[in-house]
Write a protein that holds these residues in place. Sequence first.
Motif, PDB file in Angstrom:
ATOM      1  N   VAL A   1       0.873  -1.183   0.000  1.00 32.91           N
ATOM      2  CA  VAL A   1       0.000   0.000   0.000  1.00 32.91           C
ATOM      3  C   VAL A   1       0.910   1.232   0.000  1.00 32.91           C
ATOM      4  N   THR A   2       1.340   1.619  -1.183  1.00 32.77           N
ATOM      5  CA  THR A   2       2.304   2.723  -1.298  1.00 32.77           C
ATOM      6  C   THR A   2       1.733   4.057  -0.814  1.00 32.77           C
ATOM      7  N   ALA A   3       0.412   4.181  -0.818  1.00 32.97           N
ATOM      8  CA  ALA A   3      -0.198   5.449  -0.403  1.00 32.97           C
ATOM      9  C   ALA A   3       0.080   5.765   1.062  1.00 32.97           C
TER      10      ALA A   3
ATOM     11  N   ILE B   1      -7.754   4.256   3.769  1.00 30.11           N
ATOM     12  CA  ILE B   1      -6.479   4.774   4.290  1.00 30.11           C
ATOM     13  C   ILE B   1      -6.719   6.014   5.140  1.00 30.11           C
ATOM     14  N   ALA B   2      -7.747   6.782   4.802  1.00 28.64           N
ATOM     15  CA  ALA B   2      -8.058   7.965   5.602  1.00 28.64           C
ATOM     16  C   ALA B   2      -8.419   7.569   7.026  1.00 28.64           C
ATOM     17  N   VAL B   3      -9.144   6.459   7.188  1.00 29.10           N
ATOM     18  CA  VAL B   3      -9.478   5.966   8.528  1.00 29.10           C
ATOM     19  C   VAL B   3      -8.211   5.552   9.268  1.00 29.10           C
ATOM     20  N   VAL B   4      -7.293   4.896   8.563  1.00 22.66           N
ATOM     21  CA  VAL B   4      -6.005   4.507   9.170  1.00 22.66           C
ATOM     22  C   VAL B   4      -5.280   5.735   9.676  1.00 22.66           C
ATOM     23  N   VAL B   5      -5.218   6.754   8.836  1.00 21.96           N
ATOM     24  CA  VAL B   5      -4.515   7.980   9.207  1.00 21.96           C
ATOM     25  C   VAL B   5      -5.203   8.658  10.399  1.00 21.96           C
ATOM     26  N   GLY B   6      -6.545   8.724  10.376  1.00 19.46           N
ATOM     27  CA  GLY B   6      -7.275   9.368  11.454  1.00 19.46           C
ATOM     28  C   GLY B   6      -7.067   8.670  12.791  1.00 19.46           C
ATOM     29  N   VAL B   7      -7.194   7.349  12.793  1.00 15.32           N
ATOM     30  CA  VAL B   7      -6.986   6.591  14.036  1.00 15.32           C
ATOM     31  C   VAL B   7      -5.546   6.747  14.517  1.00 15.32           C
ATOM     32  N   THR B   8      -4.610   6.741  13.569  1.00 16.26           N
ATOM     33  CA  THR B   8      -3.197   6.882  13.934  1.00 16.26           C
ATOM     34  C   THR B   8      -2.915   8.245  14.558  1.00 16.26           C
ATOM     35  N   VAL B   9      -3.529   9.282  14.014  1.00 21.72           N
ATOM     36  CA  VAL B   9      -3.335  10.622  14.575  1.00 21.72           C
ATOM     37  C   VAL B   9      -3.755  10.653  16.039  1.00 21.72           C
ATOM     38  N   ILE B  10      -4.898  10.060  16.343  1.00 20.22           N
ATOM     39  CA  ILE B  10      -5.376  10.029  17.734  1.00 20.22           C
ATOM     40  C   ILE B  10      -4.395   9.273  18.619  1.00 20.22           C
ATOM     41  N   ALA B  11      -3.963   8.096  18.127  1.00 21.26           N
ATOM     42  CA  ALA B  11      -3.055   7.267  18.919  1.00 21.26           C
ATOM     43  C   ALA B  11      -1.705   7.951  19.120  1.00 21.26           C
TER      44      ALA B  11
ATOM     45  N   ALA C   1      -2.348   0.176  10.402  1.00 18.48           N
ATOM     46  CA  ALA C   1      -2.626  -0.079   8.982  1.00 18.48           C
ATOM     47  C   ALA C   1      -2.822  -1.568   8.726  1.00 18.48           C
ATOM     48  N   ARG C   2      -1.980  -2.383   9.338  1.00 23.80           N
ATOM     49  CA  ARG C   2      -2.102  -3.841   9.135  1.00 23.80           C
ATOM     50  C   ARG C   2      -3.434  -4.385   9.680  1.00 23.80           C
ATOM     51  N   VAL C   3      -3.845  -3.821  10.830  1.00 26.70           N
ATOM     52  CA  VAL C   3      -5.088  -4.290  11.432  1.00 26.70           C
ATOM     53  C   VAL C   3      -6.313  -3.856  10.614  1.00 26.70           C
ATOM     54  N   ILE C   4      -6.361  -2.588  10.237  1.00 25.92           N
ATOM     55  CA  ILE C   4      -7.536  -2.057   9.530  1.00 25.92           C
ATOM     56  C   ILE C   4      -7.593  -2.521   8.086  1.00 25.92           C
ATOM     57  N   LEU C   5      -6.441  -2.539   7.419  1.00 23.76           N
ATOM     58  CA  LEU C   5      -6.417  -2.899   6.002  1.00 23.76           C
ATOM     59  C   LEU C   5      -6.242  -4.396   5.784  1.00 23.76           C
ATOM     60  N   GLY C   6      -5.890  -5.121   6.840  1.00 21.12           N
ATOM     61  CA  GLY C   6      -5.732  -6.569   6.732  1.00 21.12           C
ATOM     62  C   GLY C   6      -4.554  -6.994   5.882  1.00 21.12           C
ATOM     63  N   ILE C   7      -3.452  -6.283   6.010  1.00 16.79           N
ATOM     64  CA  ILE C   7      -2.268  -6.617   5.199  1.00 16.79           C
ATOM     65  C   ILE C   7      -1.140  -7.139   6.069  1.00 16.79           C
TER      66      ILE C   7
END
Length: 450
Positions: free
Chosen positions: A314-316, A387-397, A444-450
């Motif tokens: 996921v290069t993005a 990916i936006a959800v990944v970024v949003g959750v990461t920002v909080i964490a 990212a691995r958890v949300i995107l399943g990679i």
Amino acid sequence: MLSLTNDGSSAELTELVETNDLTGIRLWLAEHPPYEIADELERMDSHLAIIPFRLLDKDRELEVFEELDPVHQQEILLGLRDTAFHELLEEMDPDDRARLIGEVPAKVATRALAGLSPSQRKMTAALLGYPEGSVGRYMTPETVILHRDITVGRALEVVRAKGADTETVYILPVVDDGRRLAGTVELSELVVSDDSVLIKDLVDILVPRVSATDPAEDAARLMQQANLIALPVVDSEERLVGMLTFDDALELIEAADSEDIARQSGASPVAGNYVAASIIRLARARSVWLLLLIVAATLTVNVMQAFESTLEEVTALAMFVPMLTGTGGNVGSQSATAVVRALAVGEVRIRDLPGVAWKECRVGFVLGIMLACIALVIGTALVGSDIAVVVGVTVIAICTWAAVIGSTMPLLARRVGVDPAVVSAPLVSTLVDATGLLIYFSIARVILGI
């Protein structure tokens, strides 16, 4: 009326010195107060600064000299002949002289002590006997001492007889028969009281006091907190040995704050005036921390390498790495700076660590939610909602984690005896960068399943 700014004064004085205009220099010196003269001398090269200093009148020479910081005092002293050298030291306040001699090379210190009168040498040696950085090095031993059993009338006679030779008479220490501190009394209270009143009836027995071996910065902060203009200093048996005056306390606080600011920016403190400091000296003060930080930054590289397969899939995700690390570093730096400042002024203590960590955790969480809303909008517009959800959750964490790290590191540093300012904002930022990437790729691995 004195101006608060003196832009251009230094260039004017330097020009007068370089053209050897002795008359112009004398006129310039006559038109400026001691603190402005000292400021301009500190901006000049030492071989030039000694010229206007030698042209000062005797009665102003000492005033200007005591306004200089120890680094420039040393430079001035080394440029004086023996007679002027010893006369200047003899007239200095004992505490200022002791600090200066304590910082000069051993050869210069020996020369300085040898030229003092026996009484001044004894007084200076006594102050130098206290640990470096202790309040004993900064206190003045020359103070008017009152016995608790004398009358106000007698006390005023003592003040008139001895006050001219002391640094302050506004706060007067009161002792008992064993020279043990009983408290203090204000000069203003003596002036308005009846001559027959006993000092023991006026003494403030609850006045703060410090031991001569206590840290000088702590004593200065105590004066600031208690709004004191002088603080009694005692020995291990509660006998009065001196007073810490407000001017020395202000210098201590200024020096401590300057050191903290330098360390929080990832640099070593530089003594003396910035304008007069050499390029090499400034670079040397900053280089050590930068070398340490660049080594610490390799943690970020290692994390990126460990998650290389995730980035390839996921290069993005790579687009948001700078934003996330920058945000986390900024939050951690803000938290660290707030706690270091609170520690310095006594608002926070080591035992407050759990409460501070919990408070900053909630602050970081709130900040994370605010920033995550923006990140979700930007991320959805650029790369889609997943990916936006990944970024949003990461920002909080990351914001929550960074706030906790930034707040606890200074307190833990104080706990193990390290200056909290050494745990500087750049160091916190570098640590948060590496751990923040771990958080990002794990989410990212958890949300995107990679």
